[in-house]
Design a protein around this motif. Structure first.
Motif, PDB file in Angstrom:
ATOM      1  N   PHE A 173       0.716  -1.296  -0.066  1.00 29.77           N
ATOM      2  CA  PHE A 173      -0.033  -0.072   0.025  1.00 29.77           C
ATOM      3  C   PHE A 173       0.937   1.321  -0.197  1.00 29.77           C
ATOM      4  O   PHE A 173       0.504   2.335  -0.545  1.00 29.77           O
ATOM      5  CB  PHE A 173      -0.949  -0.044   1.290  1.00 29.77           C
ATOM      6  N   ALA A 174       1.847   1.192   0.761  1.00 31.84           N
ATOM      7  CA  ALA A 174       2.985   2.406   0.670  1.00 31.84           C
ATOM      8  C   ALA A 174       3.381   2.863  -0.831  1.00 31.84           C
ATOM      9  O   ALA A 174       3.421   3.892  -1.287  1.00 31.84           O
ATOM     10  CB  ALA A 174       4.017   2.063   1.577  1.00 31.84           C
ATOM     11  N   ARG A 175       3.601   1.542  -1.665  1.00 28.37           N
ATOM     12  CA  ARG A 175       3.851   1.865  -3.133  1.00 28.37           C
ATOM     13  C   ARG A 175       2.913   2.557  -3.937  1.00 28.37           C
ATOM     14  O   ARG A 175       3.104   3.386  -4.858  1.00 28.37           O
ATOM     15  CB  ARG A 175       4.309   0.730  -3.629  1.00 28.37           C
ATOM     16  N   GLN A 176       1.548   2.518  -3.284  1.00 29.22           N
ATOM     17  CA  GLN A 176       0.465   2.990  -4.055  1.00 29.22           C
ATOM     18  C   GLN A 176       0.436   4.704  -3.752  1.00 29.22           C
ATOM     19  O   GLN A 176      -0.326   5.437  -4.282  1.00 29.22           O
ATOM     20  CB  GLN A 176      -0.820   2.443  -3.773  1.00 29.22           C
ATOM     21  N   ALA A 177       1.158   5.074  -2.799  1.00 29.11           N
ATOM     22  CA  ALA A 177       1.113   6.622  -2.365  1.00 29.11           C
ATOM     23  C   ALA A 177       2.640   6.754  -2.232  1.00 29.11           C
ATOM     24  O   ALA A 177       3.022   7.661  -1.312  1.00 29.11           O
ATOM     25  CB  ALA A 177       0.378   6.999  -1.306  1.00 29.11           C
ATOM     26  N   LYS A 178       3.264   6.703  -3.229  1.00 31.33           N
ATOM     27  CA  LYS A 178       5.044   6.847  -3.172  1.00 31.33           C
ATOM     28  C   LYS A 178       5.163   8.353  -2.855  1.00 31.33           C
ATOM     29  O   LYS A 178       6.075   8.662  -2.165  1.00 31.33           O
ATOM     30  CB  LYS A 178       5.743   6.288  -4.270  1.00 31.33           C
ATOM     31  N   GLY A 179       4.820   9.216  -3.749  1.00 31.65           N
ATOM     32  CA  GLY A 179       5.019  10.672  -3.604  1.00 31.65           C
ATOM     33  C   GLY A 179       4.790  11.121  -2.396  1.00 31.65           C
ATOM     34  O   GLY A 179       5.613  11.974  -1.772  1.00 31.65           O
ATOM     35  N   PRO A 180       3.508  11.277  -1.738  1.00 35.15           N
ATOM     36  CA  PRO A 180       3.423  11.694  -0.397  1.00 35.15           C
ATOM     37  C   PRO A 180       4.154  11.093   0.821  1.00 35.15           C
ATOM     38  O   PRO A 180       4.711  11.959   1.439  1.00 35.15           O
ATOM     39  CB  PRO A 180       1.796  11.400  -0.178  1.00 35.15           C
ATOM     40  N   PHE A 181       4.489   9.828   0.636  1.00 35.86           N
ATOM     41  CA  PHE A 181       5.381   9.335   1.490  1.00 35.86           C
ATOM     42  C   PHE A 181       6.806   9.646   1.516  1.00 35.86           C
ATOM     43  O   PHE A 181       7.619   9.978   2.547  1.00 35.86           O
ATOM     44  CB  PHE A 181       5.050   7.650   1.576  1.00 35.86           C
ATOM     45  N   ILE A 182       7.250   9.992   0.314  1.00 34.43           N
ATOM     46  CA  ILE A 182       8.370  10.360  -0.022  1.00 34.43           C
ATOM     47  C   ILE A 182       8.813  11.766   0.400  1.00 34.43           C
ATOM     48  O   ILE A 182       9.718  12.005   1.283  1.00 34.43           O
ATOM     49  CB  ILE A 182       9.195  10.258  -1.358  1.00 34.43           C
ATOM     50  N   LEU A 183       7.783  12.591   0.368  1.00 33.88           N
ATOM     51  CA  LEU A 183       7.583  13.845   0.883  1.00 33.88           C
ATOM     52  C   LEU A 183       7.748  13.917   2.384  1.00 33.88           C
ATOM     53  O   LEU A 183       8.370  14.855   2.805  1.00 33.88           O
ATOM     54  CB  LEU A 183       6.439  14.602   0.186  1.00 33.88           C
ATOM     55  N   LEU A 184       6.843  12.955   2.976  1.00 34.51           N
ATOM     56  CA  LEU A 184       6.980  12.902   4.304  1.00 34.51           C
ATOM     57  C   LEU A 184       8.315  12.460   5.060  1.00 34.51           C
ATOM     58  O   LEU A 184       8.555  13.033   6.101  1.00 34.51           O
ATOM     59  CB  LEU A 184       5.820  11.916   4.678  1.00 34.51           C
TER      60      LEU A 184
END
Length: 631
Positions: free
Chosen positions: A49-60
């Motif tokens: 699931f983390a891979r499905q929102a990579k952009g926001p999590f990388i920014l976090l």
């Protein structure tokens, strides 16, 4: 002038609303995946699931690192400020050091605020609502693909709890790991760099403290993880027990005079309490260990820092910065241990949830399954055996042909296999031997949805949802018009009573909600709504499981007339308990212990004197005549 101000306010509100929605729309909360089964191992589930929102999590991750950098910079700046004040006079302070002072002010007023604001918006608007919902949505979709047997073996409330907890725990784990843990590690690294620059011994003390911290986590966190997993499991079990009691409240009211349900739920609460206490003990052990390690670390750093000042190798500001950093580290490490505890609990909850969510469906569509068009209604069982996974029993080597347009009754004593035959026909279970054909197609080679679309089913216990009457009837035909819904209700003799229904929230008529499983309606009313739904569906095959058994004679007569019209040109399969309702059908199939023991019309079977004739006599009063004659 007032109108101009109002228009300006409206513009500002609309801009603000657009900004909110843009942030909240970064992650699609209902985005799905083609993957049939979600990962079964917790870490892979989280990573999926983390891979499905990579952009926001990388920014976090980036913002978490900046937060640690800003924190360390504040304490370093405090040390510099003390040294500047120590070496300056009020007259020369601003003139000599204004760039440094301006930089500190910028760090506190703007840089720190920007990082904290970005972190908050990213977590609260971008990630938390939508990402958590995305996990729940995909989990729900996979659970809905599970076969009927899956729901027979678990509490509905427990399944729902797993989906809700799994989504929340997945999001909490990722956010905590990227935000809190990464920020702490960044701060720790910068603290170690600053302390080592002041005195290598200070860096050594910090390294030893961190090593001891890791060792303590290595030995103390596994029991914490197990305790968290057990608590999550016991909580879902307790929730399932309470939902089971509420769902079957009528049975509880009628039969539980001794408060057995109290004892059943109390046992669940006691088990949850024991699990919570075990978790609390594990938390106390972790916190006590952290307190001891932090006390040793702060004492060692403070002693070495003071000695450096006494030796003249460190300034007052540097000592203040060093002590400020380790005091902050002490606070952070305590909070981090809580965060680690949260991480472990979240991980355990995810692992517990995947046991339900990430299960491969026992019944699946074949990769090349075809979609059935509206069929003729030809059904053939060829040497079918089914034992519910046991060694024998239920259905044994059954062969049966039901022709298009034929009206057939399935009759037999309890446990003869009548309902099982229907369940196999609907592919709620898969045959263990043999095959079932629909219009010449093996039902395992067509999609489940298109197969079940061929059947209209009314069971003895109507299946209603806690929604409006309109929604319950329209469930038989998605997109049905209001006119079609009302027409179906009239044909089922339901329209008049529907207009008089009122629910506790004041909704009336077709808008009124029926309660869980339709408890707000009488048995006859529920049955008529179920019949209306079947009539609206207008499927080529009708399955009637004593569809009119709960109706009074007048209403039954009115509905039977409409049912007779509906049966024209359709294949009809009636599971009969009241034999008087099947005398007019084309063929009666008598089952006993999963086998066909008799077959023929009602008249033929009653003359034959077999099992059917015996069942008929019992229900028509023949056994009373024999008993009176014997007396």
């Amino acid at each position: 002038m007032k109108n101009a101000v109002k228009e300006g306010d409206d513009i500002r509100l609309s801009i603000g609303e657009r900004l909110w929605r843009r942030a909240e729309g970064v992650i699609d909360p209902f985005g799905d995946t083609e993957r049939e089964v979600l990962p079964t191992e917790a870490f892979r589930f989280i990573l999926f699931f983390a891979r499905q929102a990579k952009g926001p999590f990388i920014l976090l991750l980036v913002i978490g690192g900046l937060a640690g950098l800003v924190d360390a910079g504040l304490y370093w700046g405090l040390g510099k400020l003390i040294d500047i004040l120590d070496a300056s006079t009020p007259a020369t302070l601003l003139e000599d050091h204004w760039p440094m002072l301006a930089g500190l002010a910028f760090l506190v007023l703007f840089a720190r605020a920007a990082v904290m604001l970005a972190n908050t918006v990213l977590e609260e608007q971008v990630i938390a609502p939508s990402f958590y919902q995305r996990v729940r949505w995909q989990s729900f979709r996979r659970v809905m693909d599970q076969p009927y047997e899956f729901y027979q073996n678990d509490f509905a409330g427990r399944i729902a709890t797993k989906i809700m907890q799994g989504g929340e725990a997945t999001g909490d784990f990722i956010v905590s790991a990227l935000q809190t843990m990464w920020s702490f590690l960044t701060f720790l690294l910068l603290t170690g760099t600053i302390l080592t620059a002041l005195d290598p011994l200070l860096g050594l003390v910090l390294a030893l403290w961190f090593a001891a911290f890791v060792v303590a986590a290595r030995y103390l966190l596994p029991p914490l993880r197990e305790a968290g997993r057990r608590r999550a499991d016991e909580r879902s079990i307790l929730n399932g027990r309470m939902v089971d009691a509420f769902t079957n409240i009528m049975a509880v009211k009628l039969y539980d005079s001794g408060k057995r349900e109290h004892a059943y739920v109390r046992e669940g609460m006691a088990r949850l309490l024991a699990a919570v206490r075990n978790l609390a003990r594990a938390i106390t052990r972790v916190r006590a260990t952290v307190f001891i390690l932090n006390g040793i670390m702060m004492t060692a750093v403070g002693t070495l820092a003071v000695m450096s000042w006494m030796n003249g190798t460190a300034t007052t500001g540097e000592i203040a910065a060093a002590l400020g950093l380790v005091f902050r580290l002490n606070q952070s490490s305590g909070y981090i241990m809580f965060s680690v505890n949260g991480l472990i609990r979240a991980y355990a909850t995810v692992q517990d949830a995947t046991g339900v969510i990430s299960r491969r469906p026992a019944i699946r569509d074949a990769p090349d399954a075809r979609v059935l068009e509206k069929g003729r209604g030809d059904i053939r069982f060829e040497n079918v055996s089914f034992h519910y996974g046991r060694e024998g029993g239920i259905i044994e080597n059954l062969s049966l042909h039901i022709r298009p347009g034929e009206r057939v009754a399935l009759v037999g004593p309890s446990g003869a296999g009548k309902t099982t035959i229907v369940n196999l026909m609907l592919r709620l279970f898969d045959v263990e031997e043999g095959r079932i054909l629909f219009d010449g197609h093996d039902i395992r080679e067509v999609t489940q949805a298109s197969l079940r679309a061929q059947f209209g089913v009314v069971s003895q216990e109507p299946m209603l949802m806690h929604r409006s009457i309109r929604d319950n009837i329209a469930y038989g035909k998605p997109g049905a018009s209001e006119e079609e819904i009302i027409a179906a209700a009239k044909r089922a003799s339901a329209h008049d009573f529907i207009l008089e229904v009122r629910d506790p929230k004041g909704r009336t008529g077709y808008d009124a909600h029926v309660g869980e499983r339709g408890v707000k309606l009488s048995g006859g009313q529920r049955q008529r709504i179920a019949i209306a739904r079947m009539m609206l569906k207008d499927a080529p095959i009708l399955i009637l499981d004593e569809a009119t058994s709960s109706l009074d004679s007048e209403i039954e007569a009115a509905i039977q007339e409409n049912l007779a019209k509906m049966m024209e040109g359709k294949t009809v399969i009636a599971i009969a308990h009241r034999l008087s309702t099947i005398a007019a059908l084309d063929r009666v199939i008598v089952l006993d212990r999963g086998r066909i023991v008799e077959e023929g019309t009602h008249e033929e079977l009653t003359r034959r004197g077999g099992l059917y004739a015996d069942l008929w006599k019992r229900q028509s009063g023949g056994f009373l005549e024999k008993r009176l004659a014997a007396e």
